[in-house]
Design a protein around this motif. Structure first.
Motif, PDB file in Angstrom:
ATOM      1  N   ALA A   1      74.833  17.925 -10.381  1.00 19.16           N
ATOM      2  CA  ALA A   1      74.895  16.461 -10.347  1.00 19.16           C
ATOM      3  C   ALA A   1      73.761  15.890  -9.517  1.00 19.16           C
ATOM      4  O   ALA A   1      73.287  16.507  -8.557  1.00 19.16           O
ATOM      5  CB  ALA A   1      76.239  15.995  -9.785  1.00 19.16           C
ATOM      6  N   GLY A   2      73.327  14.703  -9.904  1.00 16.79           N
ATOM      7  CA  GLY A   2      72.353  13.942  -9.141  1.00 16.79           C
ATOM      8  C   GLY A   2      72.640  12.467  -9.291  1.00 16.79           C
ATOM      9  O   GLY A   2      73.180  12.030 -10.311  1.00 16.79           O
ATOM     10  N   TYR A   3      72.313  11.681  -8.278  1.00 16.90           N
ATOM     11  CA  TYR A   3      72.586  10.242  -8.363  1.00 16.90           C
ATOM     12  C   TYR A   3      71.477   9.466  -7.672  1.00 16.90           C
ATOM     13  O   TYR A   3      70.739   9.985  -6.816  1.00 16.90           O
ATOM     14  CB  TYR A   3      73.932   9.892  -7.727  1.00 16.90           C
ATOM     15  N   ILE A   4      71.367   8.191  -8.057  1.00 15.74           N
ATOM     16  CA  ILE A   4      70.465   7.256  -7.391  1.00 15.74           C
ATOM     17  C   ILE A   4      71.167   5.912  -7.328  1.00 15.74           C
ATOM     18  O   ILE A   4      71.819   5.496  -8.300  1.00 15.74           O
ATOM     19  CB  ILE A   4      69.109   7.152  -8.118  1.00 15.74           C
ATOM     20  N   SER A   5      71.094   5.253  -6.183  1.00 20.60           N
ATOM     21  CA  SER A   5      71.779   3.984  -5.986  1.00 20.60           C
ATOM     22  C   SER A   5      70.875   3.058  -5.187  1.00 20.60           C
ATOM     23  O   SER A   5      70.272   3.466  -4.189  1.00 20.60           O
ATOM     24  CB  SER A   5      73.104   4.198  -5.238  1.00 20.60           C
ATOM     25  N   LEU A   6      70.778   1.809  -5.639  1.00 23.05           N
ATOM     26  CA  LEU A   6      69.926   0.821  -4.986  1.00 23.05           C
ATOM     27  C   LEU A   6      70.772  -0.393  -4.640  1.00 23.05           C
ATOM     28  O   LEU A   6      71.496  -0.926  -5.503  1.00 23.05           O
ATOM     29  CB  LEU A   6      68.776   0.415  -5.913  1.00 23.05           C
ATOM     30  N   SER A   7      70.728  -0.810  -3.383  1.00 20.42           N
ATOM     31  CA  SER A   7      71.501  -1.973  -2.953  1.00 20.42           C
ATOM     32  C   SER A   7      70.572  -3.019  -2.347  1.00 20.42           C
ATOM     33  O   SER A   7      69.629  -2.700  -1.628  1.00 20.42           O
ATOM     34  CB  SER A   7      72.570  -1.574  -1.935  1.00 20.42           C
ATOM     35  N   LYS A   8      70.850  -4.291  -2.676  1.00 18.10           N
ATOM     36  CA  LYS A   8      70.032  -5.409  -2.224  1.00 18.10           C
ATOM     37  C   LYS A   8      70.945  -6.510  -1.720  1.00 18.10           C
ATOM     38  O   LYS A   8      71.917  -6.892  -2.379  1.00 18.10           O
ATOM     39  CB  LYS A   8      69.177  -5.925  -3.395  1.00 18.10           C
ATOM     40  N   SER A   9      70.611  -7.039  -0.528  1.00 20.22           N
ATOM     41  CA  SER A   9      71.385  -8.127   0.055  1.00 20.22           C
ATOM     42  C   SER A   9      70.549  -9.395   0.097  1.00 20.22           C
ATOM     43  O   SER A   9      69.384  -9.367   0.519  1.00 20.22           O
ATOM     44  CB  SER A   9      71.846  -7.770   1.473  1.00 20.22           C
ATOM     45  N   TYR A  10      71.146 -10.484  -0.374  1.00 21.59           N
ATOM     46  CA  TYR A  10      70.533 -11.795  -0.279  1.00 21.59           C
ATOM     47  C   TYR A  10      71.291 -12.593   0.776  1.00 21.59           C
ATOM     48  O   TYR A  10      72.125 -12.044   1.495  1.00 21.59           O
ATOM     49  CB  TYR A  10      70.557 -12.483  -1.635  1.00 21.59           C
TER      50      TYR A  10
END
Length: 813
Positions: free
Chosen positions: A496-505
């Motif tokens: 398994a592999g994952y990528i996650s991107l989070s952005k706060s305004y």
């Protein structure tokens, strides 16, 4: 498989390249440093303030993390001072320093404040039920009702959670729950998980987290979400611990004891827990059914009285060592050695007309099961910089040795009590070994204060070896029963592999992720020389959006796709008997099921939460009852249905009636709809709206007395081909603290009115049965706890109103 691993590694290299490029172009000044005691121990969660050196005006404030590190970003050039303060220590100031780029302040040493160290004891507890952004938290640590209960009994009281007669755990009416311990997968099937949770002392639990829509960072298993059981962890410096002893009585006596020790000095933290207990419980199972065999109806009326004894010993110990300010190396070893004994008496009446007995049989069953389980974890967490960039690595090894020895003695009688035929004596030996290896790496890189990347890989390898050795007595000696003897070996590898991107305004936060899992499995029916192989690659996207309209109004949306691979026990084709007319059998041809889940959540004033959800599952792995018309038997197994549509709405609200009277209301309405174009020769289209409710009230009397009352209700519901009748119960308890709060005694009664029972019916095609089960649920418990050691400084935060393969291991019974 290697090709997919290369892709995952390239993904990580790409993330590292982004890291390098971004680091070179970020011009912001950052200020960081570390707080320690005079002895070199870290000082976590201390208040740190950045001051202008010129006039001591406040620039920014923050808290140190669990490694004692603080961090300020976007600091202008100039001269500054850092001040730090925390309970039990004198306020301290750094020397003035200049900031012209990224700056590390020399380590500050906190000095003990002898004037405040005498009897500081801030005890303001968290509410029992707490709603957070992505999860619901049940705070167990100070609950009166948790005293003396096992983890499984506590879990049954969590919001939206139910445990059925076969110990299958459901969340908001849906099965397929992944259970984690301290953010790590438990790698157990429903049978073994139930045994483990039943032998886990509730006094060792801090909280239970319910995550209905997990992010890409989590394993994709569990169509209804994740339940994460957090065990207690002591943060006090020095040597301390707690001793708990309890006793309970319903129809039988139970006792439990646990000892927790912690030693924290400098950079080293040692911890350990040992718990033991004896449980004896009585269950009564009634089954009424009709079997149509060659147009001849046979009526069965069956009663089984089950007396089970469990003697368990669990241990857990480990260490964390800060090799530097930025690196923590740790290990955890845990295991259990448990013996279970079952003495069952089964009486079955048979007749060609209702309520008339043509013959009957008695089956006496004796089963001894042993569990010898061991697991070890080695972990390393590296804080690459003070911006929040970090890398964590986990290596896990687990081995389960389960053995079951069972004897079934069946005697046949005519209605007048005379012998009908010779007795039938059979026995089984079922040794089982499960070996699990996992390797996992997670990497976090914040591009800025508001933009963060998370990525990682995980490899797991599981092998189960189940050997059913069945014998039958031919009148003189036991001989091998070739019709039942079998060996089943199952190998599974998941990459398994994952990528996650989070952005706060300013008012909105967004997180998007993608997880890929490749599965290769082989089921080998050795005795029949039959192989079942599967290879598949799946992608699991997830999306989370949260918006704050104001301080009081907040709206969230989430989506995720998930998978449920069949449990190891559900794949195992062995037969496990209650008697010759009633047994359980696995299905090696089960396919995984897939779920798309959507959830919309509204929160008012950070307390009242309303959540609406919808999910659609395909190839639904569902428990059903099949009929063997030749032998006039019913057997339980699992099959894949076409679809399941699930709708739910949940309302959770804490309330305060008076300063001494608080509580929480949790209500869930849901609908489960099952469809299959071909099931037992017919079309299935089953569904029903249902309701679950839980009301908890907490009363504080004086300073040292506390009481809790909890009411639970679940309406009638439909699951697959089964109709389940309502359940309800009331629990209550009271606790008293004394000896400067070092000692505590709790008394509680579960299911006060003895109303909790399981009643299930099914009338579909050839299936016609009624099942009623009454477990020993009304128990009175007395629990004593003694906290010892360095407890002069003990702070609890005041608030008002995180393994899949183990999850699927066969329990060996």
């Amino acid at each position: 498989m290697k090709k997919h691993l290369y892709k995952i590694l390239l993904l990580l290299l790409f993330a590292a390249a982004i890291n390098t490029g971004t680091a070179q172009t970020n011009p912001s000044n950052n200020v960081s440093g570390t707080l320690q005691t005079e002895q070199g121990a870290i000082v976590d969660y201390a208040t740190v303030t950045l001051l202008n050196a010129k006039d001591s005006s406040v620039v920014k404030g923050t808290l140190t993390n669990d490694a004692g590190i603080y961090f300020f970003d976007h600091i202008s050039n100039g001269s500054y001072i850092v001040s730090a303060t925390t309970l039990g220590y004198k306020k301290i100031y750094s020397s003035a320093f200049m900031v012209t780029g990224n700056t590390t302040v020399p380590t500050l040493k906190m000095l003990t404040d002898s004037r405040n160290l005498q009897t500081v004891n801030i005890v303001s507890t968290k509410p029992l039920i707490e709603r957070k952004l992505d999860r619901t938290v049940m705070n167990i640590e100070n609950s009166v009702l948790a005293a003396g209960n096992s983890a499984l009994e506590i879990l049954e009281r969590a919001p939206g959670v139910t445990v059925d007669k076969d110990d299958n755990i459901s969340l908001k009416g849906k099965q397929g729950v992944t259970v984690m311990i301290n953010d790590k997968l438990t790698y157990m099937s429903s049978a073994q998980l139930a045994s483990y949770l039943r032998s886990t002392d509730g006094s060792t639990i801090q909280s239970i987290e319910i995550i209905t829509n997990p992010s890409a960072k989590y394993d994709a298993s569990g169509n209804s979400g994740i339940i994460n059981i957090k065990l207690k962890k002591n943060r006090q410096t020095g040597t301390n611990g707690s001793l708990t002893a309890g006793a309970a009585y319903g129809q039988n006596f139970r006792d439990n004891t646990s000892l927790t020790l912690n030693h924290k000095q400098g950079n080293l933290n040692l911890f350990g827990t040992f718990s033991r207990g004896d449980q004896k419980r009585k269950n009564i199972l009634d089954i009424d059914r009709v079997i149509d065999s060659a147009s001849t109806l046979t009526y069965f009326k069956q009663r089984t009285i089950m007396l089970n004894e469990v003697h368990y010993n669990n241990y857990r110990f480990g260490a964390d060592y800060n090799t530097s300010d930025k690196n923590t190396l740790g290990f955890v070893v845990n295991g259990d050695f448990t013996n279970e004994y079952s003495n069952n008496t089964n009486t079955t009446h048979l007749g060609l007309t209702p309520a008339v007995t043509d013959s009957y049989q008695n089956t006496l069953t004796y089963i001894k099961q042993t569990y010898r389980n061991f697991a070890a974890n080695l972990n390393d967490k590296v804080q690459i910089d003070t911006n929040g960039q970090e890398l964590s690595i986990d290596l896990d090894y687990s081995i389960f040795h389960n053995n079951s020895n069972a004897k079934y003695d069946t005697y046949f009688f005519l209605p007048d009590g005379s012998s009908q035929m010779d007795p039938l004596y059979i026995r089984n030996q079922t040794p089982s070994v499960i070996t699990i290896y996992t390797q996992k790496a997670d990497y976090t890189y914040p591009f800025s204060k508001n933009l963060k990347l998370e990525t990682g890989i995980k490899l797991s390898s599981v092998k189960t070896d189940n050997d059913l050795q069945a014998q039958v007595n031919n009148g003189n000696v036991f001989i091998n029963d070739t019709t039942r003897t079998n060996r089943f070996i199952y190998d599974e590898k998941v990459s398994a592999g994952y990528i996650s991107l989070s952005k706060s305004y300013k008012k909105t936060s967004v997180q998007a992720g993608l997880r890929a899992e490749r599965t290769a499995s082989t089921g080998n029916l050795v005795t029949k020389n039959q192989m079942v192989k599967r290879h598949y690659l799946d992608f699991f996207p997830s999306l989370f959006i949260n918006h704050e309209f104001s301080d009081k109004h907040e709206l969230s949306f989430s989506y995720s796709r998930r998978i449920d691979r069949p449990g190891y026990d559900n794949l195992n084709p062995f037969r496990y008997y209650l008697d010759q007319y009633t047994y359980e059998q696995g299905n090696p041809f089960l396919k995984p099921q897939y779920t798309n889940s959507f959830e919309l959540s509204y929160t008012y004033n950070k307390t009242i939460n309303i959540t609406a959800g919808y999910s659609r599952t395909t190839d639904v792995n569902t428990q059903i009852i099949l009929t063997d018309t030749i032998n006039k038997a019913n057997y339980q197994t699992n099959v894949n249905l076409q679809t399941q549509n699930s709708y739910n709405i949940n309302i959770n609200s804490p309330f305060t009636i008076a300063k001494w009277w608080t509580g929480n209301i949790n209500a869930t309405g849901f609908y489960q709809g099952f469809k299959s174009d071909s099931l037992l020769g017919g079309k299935l289209n089953n569904g029903q709206a249902a309701f679950q409710g839980r009301l908890t009230q907490t009363f504080l009397f004086a300073k040292s007395f506390k009481a809790e009352v909890t009411g639970n209700y679940q309406s009638a519901l439909t699951y697959g081909i089964f109709n389940i009748k309502p359940q309800y119960s009331v629990d209550a308890g009271v606790s008293h603290s004394f000896a400067d709060k070092k000692m505590n005694v709790k008394f509680a009664v579960t299911d006060i009115f003895n109303t909790r029972r399981n009643s299930v019916s099914s009338h579909y095609q050839s299936v016609n049965l009624e099942v009623r089960q009454k477990n020993e649920t009304r128990l009175a418990r007395l629990t004593f706890t003694y906290n010892f050691g360095n407890s002069k400084i003990k702070v609890r935060q005041h608030q008002t109103g995180a393994d899949e393969e183990k999850q699927r291991v066969k329990g060996g019974n």
